[in-house]
Design an enzyme around this catalytic site. Structure first.
Site, PDB file in Angstrom:
ATOM      1  CG  HIS A  26      -0.179   0.021   2.525  1.00 19.16           C
ATOM      2  ND1 HIS A  26       0.393   1.149   3.046  1.00 19.16           N
ATOM      3  CD2 HIS A  26       0.094  -0.977   3.399  1.00 19.16           C
ATOM      4  CE1 HIS A  26       0.991   0.873   4.187  1.00 19.16           C
ATOM      5  NE2 HIS A  26       0.827  -0.430   4.426  1.00 19.16           N
ATOM      6  NE  ARG A  77      -1.141  -0.029   7.011  1.00 23.91           N
ATOM      7  CZ  ARG A  77      -1.588  -0.610   8.120  1.00 23.91           C
ATOM      8  NH1 ARG A  77      -2.724  -0.194   8.670  1.00 23.91           N
ATOM      9  NH2 ARG A  77      -0.904  -1.576   8.702  1.00 23.91           N
ATOM     10  CD  GLU A 104       2.688  -5.274   7.726  1.00 21.16           C
ATOM     11  OE1 GLU A 104       2.854  -6.479   7.419  1.00 21.16           O
ATOM     12  OE2 GLU A 104       3.400  -4.366   7.299  1.00 21.16           O
ATOM     13  CG  HIS A 203      -0.639  -4.609   4.747  1.00 19.25           C
ATOM     14  ND1 HIS A 203      -0.960  -3.385   5.293  1.00 19.25           N
ATOM     15  CD2 HIS A 203      -1.820  -5.223   4.479  1.00 19.25           C
ATOM     16  CE1 HIS A 203      -2.277  -3.259   5.362  1.00 19.25           C
ATOM     17  NE2 HIS A 203      -2.820  -4.369   4.866  1.00 19.25           N
TER      18      HIS A 203
END
Length: 274
Positions: A26, A77, A104, A203
């Site tokens: 991201h 995100r 993540e 991520h």
């Protein structure tokens, strides 16, 4: 007369690329900018992160790439990056599927802490182990942590395919791969093998884990794999989803190398803190 040379022909002579897979860390988030462990705390993109995603989308469009399916985590995100990229490509209609298994890495008790300050207090090598190693797990988060309630009371985690009490409280990169692989094998692989072009807007560590799996990167070598924000990675795969050539980080290579160095330096003591 024939001259026989003991030279191995390029890999592509033997194996043709059948599928294209795109991975994307991201765009820069607010806590990336502040050099803090963000992990499962939900953060939107910074202004620069939005620009990164827009530039990524324009680059992909200029190169003629088209997506049929996008996968993201359930963190904003990751989702926001996918939206901005698709908008820049004029492909807003492409389906986007979200799953916590692409989240993540869970950094446990380190969440919210500044990486450079951690390096000052614990040493750069220890911080590097926490950030980059394959099987080292940070201390777990507990209910006294300032972000515990924000994470575990979030309604999005009631949508997971495991009970909330079984969600991780900390993870190594190995554990990220362990929880990612069932989703990869059961959901994403069939989409790719159906002939559709997939973008995974994930991520840093979910993408690193998947690269380790696809490319067979060793536990030692994965430590040195660093992915900058907002830079698309192209993987060309054969019919068994084995890479037929090295991964390609698309874009201005000088800028990409500078961005990689910036990420690597996040775990070092700042000059002002020495």
């Amino acid at each position: 007369m024939y001259l026989h040379l003991n030279v191995r022909p390029p890999l592509s002579i033997f194996w043709m690329s059948k599928y294209k897979l795109f991975l994307l860390r991201h765009g820069e988030g607010a806590w990336n900018k502040e050099n803090r462990f963000c992990s499962w705390v939900d953060q939107k993109l910074s202004e620069n992160g939005v620009v990164e995603a827009q530039e990524c989308g324009r680059l992909l469009k200029e190169n003629g790439y088209q997506f049929d399916q996008v996968f993201t985590s359930i963190l904003s995100r990751s989702i926001q990056t996918a939206w901005v990229v698709l908008e820049a490509m004029g492909q807003e209609w492409v389906p986007v599927t979200k799953c916590w298994r692409l989240n993540e890495r869970h950094y446990g008790a380190l969440i919210g802490l500044n990486r450079a300050e951690m390096a000052l207090n614990h040493g750069e090598e220890q911080v590097k182990k926490w950030r980059r190693s394959y099987d080292v797990t940070p201390p777990p988060i507990d209910e006294s942590h300032p972000y515990y309630a924000e994470i575990y009371n979030d309604r999005r985690y009631s949508t997971c395919d495991v009970p909330q009490e079984e969600l991780p409280k900390t993870e190594s990169l190995k554990e990220v791969l362990d929880r990612l692989l069932p989703y990869w094998n059961d959901v994403i692989v069939p989409v790719i093998k159906s002939g559709r072009t997939v973008l995974i807007s994930g991520h840093g560590n979910s993408c690193r884990a998947l690269l380790k799996h696809l490319e067979g990167i060793s536990e030692t070598d994965i430590v040195s794999v660093t992915l900058p924000t907002g830079v698309p990675i192209l993987l060309e795969l054969d019919e068994d989803l084995q890479p037929v050539k090295p991964r390609q980080l698309l874009g201005d290579q000088a800028k990409i190398q500078a961005a990689i160095k910036k990420v690597e330096d996040q775990g070092k003591v700042n000059a002002g803190n020495k």
